[in-house]
Scaffold this motif. Sequence first.
Motif, PDB file in Angstrom:
ATOM      1  N   ILE A 152      21.021  42.312  43.508  1.00 18.94           N
ATOM      2  CA  ILE A 152      21.779  41.120  43.902  1.00 18.94           C
ATOM      3  C   ILE A 152      22.560  40.576  42.709  1.00 18.94           C
ATOM      4  CG2 ILE A 152      21.573  38.725  44.663  1.00 18.94           C
ATOM      5  CD1 ILE A 152      19.178  39.600  46.371  1.00 18.94           C
ATOM      6  N   ALA A 153      21.897  40.521  41.544  1.00 17.09           N
ATOM      7  CA  ALA A 153      22.556  39.991  40.338  1.00 17.09           C
ATOM      8  C   ALA A 153      23.727  40.880  39.918  1.00 17.09           C
ATOM      9  CB  ALA A 153      21.540  39.874  39.204  1.00 17.09           C
ATOM     10  N   VAL A 154      23.494  42.195  39.903  1.00 15.47           N
ATOM     11  CA  VAL A 154      24.562  43.123  39.505  1.00 15.47           C
ATOM     12  C   VAL A 154      25.716  43.068  40.500  1.00 15.47           C
ATOM     13  CG1 VAL A 154      25.162  45.548  39.126  1.00 15.47           C
ATOM     14  CG2 VAL A 154      22.998  44.662  38.270  1.00 15.47           C
ATOM     15  N   ALA A 155      25.393  43.000  41.800  1.00 11.30           N
ATOM     16  CA  ALA A 155      26.442  42.929  42.827  1.00 11.30           C
ATOM     17  C   ALA A 155      27.283  41.667  42.650  1.00 11.30           C
ATOM     18  CB  ALA A 155      25.816  42.958  44.219  1.00 11.30           C
ATOM     19  N   ALA A 156      26.621  40.548  42.386  1.00 13.40           N
ATOM     20  CA  ALA A 156      27.346  39.280  42.221  1.00 13.40           C
ATOM     21  C   ALA A 156      28.229  39.305  40.980  1.00 13.40           C
ATOM     22  CB  ALA A 156      26.349  38.122  42.145  1.00 13.40           C
ATOM     23  N   VAL A 157      27.651  39.753  39.855  1.00  7.94           N
ATOM     24  CA  VAL A 157      28.426  39.823  38.611  1.00  7.94           C
ATOM     25  C   VAL A 157      29.596  40.792  38.770  1.00  7.94           C
ATOM     26  CG1 VAL A 157      28.364  40.582  36.205  1.00  7.94           C
ATOM     27  CG2 VAL A 157      26.520  39.163  37.111  1.00  7.94           C
ATOM     28  N   GLY A 158      29.328  41.953  39.379  1.00 13.08           N
ATOM     29  CA  GLY A 158      30.373  42.955  39.548  1.00 13.08           C
ATOM     30  C   GLY A 158      31.514  42.473  40.422  1.00 13.08           C
ATOM     31  N   LEU A 159      31.178  41.828  41.538  1.00 19.16           N
ATOM     32  CA  LEU A 159      32.228  41.337  42.428  1.00 19.16           C
ATOM     33  C   LEU A 159      32.999  40.191  41.798  1.00 19.16           C
ATOM     34  CD1 LEU A 159      30.590  41.433  45.986  1.00 19.16           C
ATOM     35  CD2 LEU A 159      32.235  43.013  44.971  1.00 19.16           C
ATOM     36  N   LEU A 160      32.298  39.337  41.073  1.00 15.04           N
ATOM     37  CA  LEU A 160      32.961  38.218  40.411  1.00 15.04           C
ATOM     38  C   LEU A 160      33.993  38.724  39.407  1.00 15.04           C
ATOM     39  CD1 LEU A 160      33.110  35.152  39.937  1.00 15.04           C
ATOM     40  CD2 LEU A 160      31.339  35.427  38.208  1.00 15.04           C
ATOM     41  N   GLU A 161      33.571  39.655  38.541  1.00 12.58           N
ATOM     42  CA  GLU A 161      34.505  40.179  37.549  1.00 12.58           C
ATOM     43  C   GLU A 161      35.618  40.978  38.218  1.00 12.58           C
ATOM     44  OE1 GLU A 161      34.562  42.453  33.237  1.00 12.58           O
ATOM     45  OE2 GLU A 161      32.657  41.993  34.206  1.00 12.58           O
ATOM     46  N   SER A 162      35.301  41.715  39.264  1.00 12.36           N
ATOM     47  CA  SER A 162      36.320  42.508  39.952  1.00 12.36           C
ATOM     48  C   SER A 162      37.355  41.620  40.623  1.00 12.36           C
ATOM     49  CB  SER A 162      35.662  43.420  40.991  1.00 12.36           C
ATOM     50  OG  SER A 162      34.812  44.370  40.367  1.00 12.36           O
ATOM     51  N   MET A 163      36.914  40.560  41.295  1.00 13.31           N
ATOM     52  CA  MET A 163      37.858  39.676  41.981  1.00 13.31           C
ATOM     53  C   MET A 163      38.747  38.940  40.984  1.00 13.31           C
ATOM     54  SD  MET A 163      37.441  40.225  45.157  1.00 13.31           S
ATOM     55  CE  MET A 163      37.119  41.907  44.593  1.00 13.31           C
ATOM     56  N   MET A 164      38.176  38.528  39.866  1.00 14.94           N
ATOM     57  CA  MET A 164      38.977  37.843  38.854  1.00 14.94           C
ATOM     58  C   MET A 164      39.968  38.808  38.207  1.00 14.94           C
ATOM     59  SD  MET A 164      36.575  35.085  36.924  1.00 14.94           S
ATOM     60  CE  MET A 164      36.278  33.513  37.709  1.00 14.94           C
ATOM     61  N   THR A 165      39.510  40.019  37.927  1.00 14.82           N
ATOM     62  CA  THR A 165      40.405  41.017  37.345  1.00 14.82           C
ATOM     63  C   THR A 165      41.524  41.349  38.322  1.00 14.82           C
ATOM     64  OG1 THR A 165      38.578  41.954  36.074  1.00 14.82           O
ATOM     65  CG2 THR A 165      40.538  43.310  36.322  1.00 14.82           C
ATOM     66  N   ALA A 166      41.192  41.475  39.611  1.00 17.32           N
ATOM     67  CA  ALA A 166      42.205  41.760  40.624  1.00 17.32           C
ATOM     68  C   ALA A 166      43.258  40.652  40.664  1.00 17.32           C
ATOM     69  CB  ALA A 166      41.553  41.913  41.998  1.00 17.32           C
ATOM     70  N   GLN A 167      42.806  39.415  40.533  1.00 14.47           N
ATOM     71  CA  GLN A 167      43.743  38.297  40.556  1.00 14.47           C
ATOM     72  C   GLN A 167      44.661  38.326  39.334  1.00 14.47           C
ATOM     73  OE1 GLN A 167      41.937  34.796  42.110  1.00 14.47           O
ATOM     74  NE2 GLN A 167      43.376  33.406  41.127  1.00 14.47           N
ATOM     75  N   ILE A 168      44.100  38.700  38.191  1.00 16.04           N
ATOM     76  CA  ILE A 168      44.897  38.786  36.967  1.00 16.04           C
ATOM     77  C   ILE A 168      45.927  39.911  37.085  1.00 16.04           C
ATOM     78  CG2 ILE A 168      44.799  39.373  34.503  1.00 16.04           C
ATOM     79  CD1 ILE A 168      42.042  37.907  34.504  1.00 16.04           C
ATOM     80  N   VAL A 169      45.504  41.062  37.621  1.00 12.46           N
ATOM     81  CA  VAL A 169      46.442  42.179  37.811  1.00 12.46           C
ATOM     82  C   VAL A 169      47.516  41.796  38.830  1.00 12.46           C
ATOM     83  CG1 VAL A 169      46.676  44.580  38.578  1.00 12.46           C
ATOM     84  CG2 VAL A 169      44.727  43.907  37.165  1.00 12.46           C
ATOM     85  N   ASP A 170      47.134  41.043  39.870  1.00 14.41           N
ATOM     86  CA  ASP A 170      48.124  40.539  40.828  1.00 14.41           C
ATOM     87  C   ASP A 170      49.230  39.779  40.100  1.00 14.41           C
ATOM     88  OD1 ASP A 170      46.704  41.600  42.911  1.00 14.41           O
ATOM     89  OD2 ASP A 170      45.968  39.687  43.686  1.00 14.41           O
ATOM     90  N   GLU A 171      48.816  38.900  39.185  1.00 12.47           N
ATOM     91  CA  GLU A 171      49.784  38.067  38.472  1.00 12.47           C
ATOM     92  C   GLU A 171      50.609  38.889  37.479  1.00 12.47           C
ATOM     93  OE1 GLU A 171      47.493  34.955  36.748  1.00 12.47           O
ATOM     94  OE2 GLU A 171      47.025  34.018  38.673  1.00 12.47           O
ATOM     95  N   LEU A 172      49.968  39.848  36.807  1.00 16.14           N
ATOM     96  CA  LEU A 172      50.690  40.664  35.825  1.00 16.14           C
ATOM     97  C   LEU A 172      51.747  41.548  36.485  1.00 16.14           C
ATOM     98  CD1 LEU A 172      47.810  41.834  33.426  1.00 16.14           C
ATOM     99  CD2 LEU A 172      49.677  40.275  32.864  1.00 16.14           C
ATOM    100  N   THR A 173      51.444  42.032  37.696  1.00 16.88           N
ATOM    101  CA  THR A 173      52.347  42.975  38.362  1.00 16.88           C
ATOM    102  C   THR A 173      53.181  42.321  39.459  1.00 16.88           C
ATOM    103  OG1 THR A 173      50.610  43.588  39.951  1.00 16.88           O
ATOM    104  CG2 THR A 173      50.757  44.878  37.919  1.00 16.88           C
ATOM    105  N   ASP A 174      52.930  41.038  39.723  1.00 15.02           N
ATOM    106  CA  ASP A 174      53.633  40.310  40.786  1.00 15.02           C
ATOM    107  C   ASP A 174      53.475  41.024  42.130  1.00 15.02           C
ATOM    108  OD1 ASP A 174      55.084  38.171  41.758  1.00 15.02           O
ATOM    109  OD2 ASP A 174      57.029  39.152  41.473  1.00 15.02           O
ATOM    110  N   THR A 175      52.271  41.529  42.365  1.00 17.62           N
ATOM    111  CA  THR A 175      51.941  42.163  43.642  1.00 17.62           C
ATOM    112  C   THR A 175      50.622  41.580  44.135  1.00 17.62           C
ATOM    113  OG1 THR A 175      50.781  43.985  42.525  1.00 17.62           O
ATOM    114  CG2 THR A 175      53.115  44.328  43.057  1.00 17.62           C
ATOM    115  N   THR A 176      50.229  41.974  45.340  1.00 17.10           N
ATOM    116  CA  THR A 176      48.994  41.456  45.920  1.00 17.10           C
ATOM    117  C   THR A 176      48.109  42.600  46.391  1.00 17.10           C
ATOM    118  OG1 THR A 176      50.133  39.470  46.678  1.00 17.10           O
ATOM    119  CG2 THR A 176      47.991  39.932  47.659  1.00 17.10           C
ATOM    120  N   GLY A 177      46.835  42.564  45.995  1.00 15.75           N
ATOM    121  CA  GLY A 177      45.865  43.552  46.458  1.00 15.75           C
ATOM    122  C   GLY A 177      45.012  42.983  47.574  1.00 15.75           C
TER     123      GLY A 177
END
Length: 495
Positions: A227-252
């Motif tokens: 549960i802890a690894v899943a939460a940490v992994g999804l949190l970092e993944s969602m934040m990274t996805a949002q950052i990549v969205d902004e860097l590339t001006d696209t949406t995942g």
Amino acid sequence: MTDPLRNLKHEWLGNVRADLLAGLVVALALIPEAIAFSIIAGVDPKIGLYASFSIAVLTSIVGGRPGMISAATAATAVVMVTLVRDHGLQYLLACTVLTGVIQIAAGWLKLARVMRFVSRSVMTGFVNALAILIFLAQLPELIDVPPMTYALVALGLAIIYLVPRFISVIPSPLICIVIITAIVWGFGLDLRTVGDMGELPDTLPIFLLPDVPLTLETLWIILPYSIAVAAVGLLESMMTAQIVDELTDTTGNKNRECIGQGVANTVTGFLGGMAGCAMIGQSIINVKSGGRGRLSGFFAGCGLLFMILVLGDLVSEIPMAALVAIMIMVSVGTFSWSSIKALRTNPRSSSIVMLSTVALVVYTHNLAIGVAFGVLLSALFFAAKIAQLFRVTSTITPDGRTRTYTVEGQIFFASAEPFERAFDFREAPDSVIIDVSKAHIWDISSVAAVDMVILKFRREGTQVDLVGMNEASETIVDKLGVADQPGAMDKLMGH
């Protein structure tokens, strides 16, 4: 050609040359980090290397964010340290499989939408803290080393920042690796290399079931970690996805990304790898090197496996100075320098949230704790601000028999007490009208406050009419209110 096929072709073949070159740079940078994260978790280096290959390839295929790199990470490795120490590698692999199942469920339940509650201040704090952690992770390679190391790191940074002014066809980090490696080989310099971090595997990963008892006891051992690894992994993944969205001006697709991360971790557990998630540092390397499509992540994973199996002897000779220079570039590029200037102009609450997130993440080395605290702090500041926008005014008829209270703003747990204090119960007119047409009643605390006001007026012999409720407020008052029930005051007082 239909839109789905056109989109699929664009995601895979719309940026081939840049994706392949960026993937090659990422593959080289993944090797020392995967080894380092394996050491953090207390397992053999091949566990992190197999994981990085598997996760990078699978998320590029089934994930929802093209151009984002996922692999073994420090954020998930630190959570698994105790499990490995107390129960061994096989329980880690079982934990990885269960982590993936939990993440797939999170994607199906569309839990990615909770990212809406992460404020910009928390995001900035997360990014800045990660930049600091990336830089701090390079310090062991810069302490008690030959002076030539510093010269080569400086040269690497010069190449990374200056070469793009003259050459844009080849990513400058790749040129940095080639030139510094050539210098070290050419002059026979005795410097720390990738091979010094651990032995590289020389065989393909094999699909095997984790060797653990299939019992409830095993489940209770691995469930808290999963549960802890899943939460940490999804949190970092969602934040990274949002950052990549902004860097590339696209949406995942964030929910698809949750499922993709889960599929990758589930399969990785059967391939003898540890759980992982998106990597903001490697994702930024990929984007800044020109990677935009799924091919970059796929090639990074395949390139990683090819290099450690076929070119392992060459890869092991790459100087750590070259990779340190690349990671320093990532650290500098990741940090939001504008946020420092904005401290003077941003609201004090936003600055406190950002700095608190940075401080807690850096202190604990745990992104989940820092971000959770930042979100909580943001919520408290928001509640306090909304509570200040609340007010109650009143007018009385010329004959003094009827007073009308007009309520404006949001009535919820933070404004419930000021709401109660706004009424004068000792005045005791014949009737009181409480007009909430400009207000909204949100929760059980606000309903209890309304009930208490009504009951106190009735106790003084005053007739009370509550008017102007919108449909949502009326629904929650009808469901939770007790003012018209026998023994209402005792219920409110907890008797």
